[in-house]
Design a protein around this motif. Structure first.
Motif, PDB file in Angstrom:
ATOM      1  N   MET A  20       0.841  -1.182   0.000  1.00 22.26           N
ATOM      2  CA  MET A  20       0.000   0.000   0.000  1.00 22.26           C
ATOM      3  C   MET A  20       0.882   1.240   0.000  1.00 22.26           C
ATOM      4  SD  MET A  20      -3.153  -0.578   2.591  1.00 22.26           S
ATOM      5  CE  MET A  20      -4.383  -1.780   2.209  1.00 22.26           C
ATOM      6  N   THR A  21       0.448   2.235  -0.689  1.00 28.72           N
ATOM      7  CA  THR A  21       1.212   3.475  -0.692  1.00 28.72           C
ATOM      8  C   THR A  21       0.491   4.580   0.067  1.00 28.72           C
ATOM      9  OG1 THR A  21       0.249   4.044  -2.816  1.00 28.72           O
ATOM     10  CG2 THR A  21       2.399   2.980  -2.848  1.00 28.72           C
ATOM     11  N   ASN A  22      -0.806   4.466   0.270  1.00 28.81           N
ATOM     12  CA  ASN A  22      -1.575   5.463   0.980  1.00 28.81           C
ATOM     13  C   ASN A  22      -1.510   5.163   2.478  1.00 28.81           C
ATOM     14  OD1 ASN A  22      -3.918   6.558   2.381  1.00 28.81           O
ATOM     15  ND2 ASN A  22      -4.650   7.190   0.355  1.00 28.81           N
ATOM     16  N   ALA A  36      -3.368   2.229   4.677  1.00 29.77           N
ATOM     17  CA  ALA A  36      -2.546   1.232   5.363  1.00 29.77           C
ATOM     18  C   ALA A  36      -2.889   1.202   6.853  1.00 29.77           C
ATOM     19  CB  ALA A  36      -1.063   1.533   5.168  1.00 29.77           C
ATOM     20  N   ARG A  37      -3.026   2.370   7.458  1.00 26.63           N
ATOM     21  CA  ARG A  37      -3.353   2.440   8.891  1.00 26.63           C
ATOM     22  C   ARG A  37      -4.749   1.881   9.158  1.00 26.63           C
ATOM     23  NH1 ARG A  37      -5.543   5.238  13.035  1.00 26.63           N
ATOM     24  NH2 ARG A  37      -4.236   5.563  14.893  1.00 26.63           N
ATOM     25  N   THR A  38      -5.710   2.198   8.286  1.00 23.87           N
ATOM     26  CA  THR A  38      -7.081   1.701   8.443  1.00 23.87           C
ATOM     27  C   THR A  38      -7.101   0.176   8.361  1.00 23.87           C
ATOM     28  OG1 THR A  38      -7.998   3.735   7.526  1.00 23.87           O
ATOM     29  CG2 THR A  38      -9.411   1.777   7.461  1.00 23.87           C
ATOM     30  N   LEU A  68      -4.538  -1.876   8.895  1.00 23.10           N
ATOM     31  CA  LEU A  68      -3.817  -2.414  10.050  1.00 23.10           C
ATOM     32  C   LEU A  68      -4.681  -2.347  11.301  1.00 23.10           C
ATOM     33  CD1 LEU A  68      -1.281  -3.653  11.231  1.00 23.10           C
ATOM     34  CD2 LEU A  68      -0.390  -1.335  11.546  1.00 23.10           C
ATOM     35  N   TYR A  69      -5.448  -1.292  11.469  1.00 25.73           N
ATOM     36  CA  TYR A  69      -6.364  -1.194  12.611  1.00 25.73           C
ATOM     37  C   TYR A  69      -7.288  -2.410  12.641  1.00 25.73           C
ATOM     38  CZ  TYR A  69     -10.164   0.374  15.618  1.00 25.73           C
ATOM     39  OH  TYR A  69     -11.117   0.444  16.606  1.00 25.73           O
ATOM     40  N   GLU A  70      -7.839  -2.772  11.498  1.00 29.34           N
ATOM     41  CA  GLU A  70      -8.744  -3.929  11.431  1.00 29.34           C
ATOM     42  C   GLU A  70      -8.020  -5.229  11.789  1.00 29.34           C
ATOM     43  OE1 GLU A  70     -12.043  -4.129  11.295  1.00 29.34           O
ATOM     44  OE2 GLU A  70     -11.887  -1.949  11.462  1.00 29.34           O
ATOM     45  N   ILE A  71      -6.802  -5.377  11.322  1.00 22.46           N
ATOM     46  CA  ILE A  71      -6.029  -6.584  11.653  1.00 22.46           C
ATOM     47  C   ILE A  71      -5.781  -6.646  13.159  1.00 22.46           C
ATOM     48  CG2 ILE A  71      -3.766  -7.704  11.404  1.00 22.46           C
ATOM     49  CD1 ILE A  71      -3.791  -6.651   8.466  1.00 22.46           C
ATOM     50  N   VAL A  72      -5.348  -5.542  13.743  1.00 24.92           N
ATOM     51  CA  VAL A  72      -5.088  -5.507  15.185  1.00 24.92           C
ATOM     52  C   VAL A  72      -6.385  -5.748  15.958  1.00 24.92           C
ATOM     53  CG1 VAL A  72      -4.382  -4.024  17.121  1.00 24.92           C
ATOM     54  CG2 VAL A  72      -3.029  -4.059  15.007  1.00 24.92           C
ATOM     55  N   ARG A  73      -7.469  -5.116  15.549  1.00 30.58           N
ATOM     56  CA  ARG A  73      -8.749  -5.273  16.247  1.00 30.58           C
ATOM     57  C   ARG A  73      -9.224  -6.722  16.242  1.00 30.58           C
ATOM     58  NH1 ARG A  73     -13.773  -5.778  15.132  1.00 30.58           N
ATOM     59  NH2 ARG A  73     -13.563  -5.438  12.912  1.00 30.58           N
ATOM     60  N   THR A  74      -9.072  -7.394  15.114  1.00 33.05           N
ATOM     61  CA  THR A  74      -9.592  -8.763  15.019  1.00 33.05           C
ATOM     62  C   THR A  74      -8.606  -9.829  15.523  1.00 33.05           C
ATOM     63  OG1 THR A  74      -8.872  -8.967  12.720  1.00 33.05           O
ATOM     64  CG2 THR A  74     -11.128  -8.216  13.098  1.00 33.05           C
ATOM     65  N   LYS A  75      -7.314  -9.577  15.426  1.00 30.32           N
ATOM     66  CA  LYS A  75      -6.322 -10.596  15.788  1.00 30.32           C
ATOM     67  C   LYS A  75      -5.646 -10.372  17.145  1.00 30.32           C
ATOM     68  CE  LYS A  75      -5.075 -11.838  11.065  1.00 30.32           C
ATOM     69  NZ  LYS A  75      -5.375 -13.254  11.057  1.00 30.32           N
ATOM     70  N   SER A  76      -5.625  -9.132  17.625  1.00 34.32           N
ATOM     71  CA  SER A  76      -4.782  -8.830  18.781  1.00 34.32           C
ATOM     72  C   SER A  76      -5.476  -8.169  19.969  1.00 34.32           C
ATOM     73  CB  SER A  76      -3.630  -7.921  18.339  1.00 34.32           C
ATOM     74  OG  SER A  76      -2.802  -8.598  17.412  1.00 34.32           O
ATOM     75  N   ASP A  98       1.243 -12.125  11.132  1.00 34.13           N
ATOM     76  CA  ASP A  98       0.364 -12.194   9.971  1.00 34.13           C
ATOM     77  C   ASP A  98       1.103 -11.560   8.798  1.00 34.13           C
ATOM     78  OD1 ASP A  98      -2.601 -12.327   8.892  1.00 34.13           O
ATOM     79  OD2 ASP A  98      -1.801 -10.346   8.345  1.00 34.13           O
ATOM     80  N   PRO A  99       1.164 -12.192   7.627  1.00 33.05           N
ATOM     81  CA  PRO A  99       1.925 -11.615   6.510  1.00 33.05           C
ATOM     82  C   PRO A  99       1.509 -10.191   6.150  1.00 33.05           C
ATOM     83  CG  PRO A  99       1.351 -13.880   6.019  1.00 33.05           C
ATOM     84  CD  PRO A  99       0.622 -13.511   7.288  1.00 33.05           C
ATOM     85  N   GLU A 100       0.217  -9.941   6.050  1.00 38.61           N
ATOM     86  CA  GLU A 100      -0.235  -8.590   5.725  1.00 38.61           C
ATOM     87  C   GLU A 100       0.044  -7.649   6.893  1.00 38.61           C
ATOM     88  OE1 GLU A 100      -4.145  -6.152   4.098  1.00 38.61           O
ATOM     89  OE2 GLU A 100      -4.449  -8.125   5.017  1.00 38.61           O
ATOM     90  N   GLY A 101      -0.198  -8.107   8.110  1.00 41.50           N
ATOM     91  CA  GLY A 101       0.065  -7.283   9.285  1.00 41.50           C
ATOM     92  C   GLY A 101       1.531  -6.898   9.382  1.00 41.50           C
TER      93      GLY A 101
END
Length: 185
Positions: free
Chosen positions: A1-3, A7-9, A11-19, A45-48
């Protein structure tokens, strides 16, 4: 991602659901809490891992730091992806980690990964910051070894004293997220 916003949005979802977990827990600081952030699932997580490296490196690149690392164990999963992101950006930053205690065999070094940190400008990374005490151990070890800490950056600040600890020590501190962002949802 370049934006960065996208990217932050994501990552927020990954952290919220996984961590992010609600429920009673005792933190590394010894405090009790009704919520917990276990960043390992997001960091592995690869994307995380990719998003964390991208966002943290973007913040680090503003500091002029030479190297990136932190205290075992929380920083270790972040260091290599950030080093790779730095190389891809044309500004390679080697990584290292600081042991909590010197091992009793081999080289018996407290700082691993680099032969010498003296004279280097350093960024310390951490997964979750509560009081700031864990990363401060890395700051103290690196300062004693002759390095200058230019920034401490955490994935998440629990907002329980770290910001004041680093401000009082004259060390810049930043986080990608604040606990309050997750607690309001």
């Amino acid at each position: 991602m370049t934006n960065t916003h996208d990217a932050r949005t994501r990552l927020y979802e990954i952290v919220r659901t996984k961590s992010f977990v609600r429920g009673p827990v005792v933190l590394a600081s010894g405090k009790e809490s009704d919520h917990y952030f276990d960043m390992k699932p997001s960091m592995f997580d690869p994307e995380g891992a990719d998003l964390l490296a991208e966002l943290i490196f973007a913040r680090i690149s503003e500091t002029g730091a030479d190297i990136v690392g932190g205290l075992e164990m929380g920083a270790v999963p972040l260091i290599t992806p950030i080093s790779i992101a730095s190389r891809r950006a044309g500004r390679p930053m080697p990584g290292f980690f600081v042991r909590k205690t010197v091992k009793d065999h081999g080289t018996r070094k407290l700082v691993e990964g680099l032969s010498d940190v003296a004279g280097k400008r350093v960024v310390i990374v951490e997964d979750v910051t509560t009081t700031g005490g864990s990363a401060m151990k890395a700051v103290e070890a690196l300062t004693a070894a002759g390095a200058t800490v230019t920034l401490v950056v955490s994935i998440l600040d629990r907002e329980e004293g770290a910001e004041k600890l680093y401000a009082d020590a004259g060390i810049p501190f930043a986080s990608l997220f604040k606990a309050s962002e997750f607690l309001k949802s």
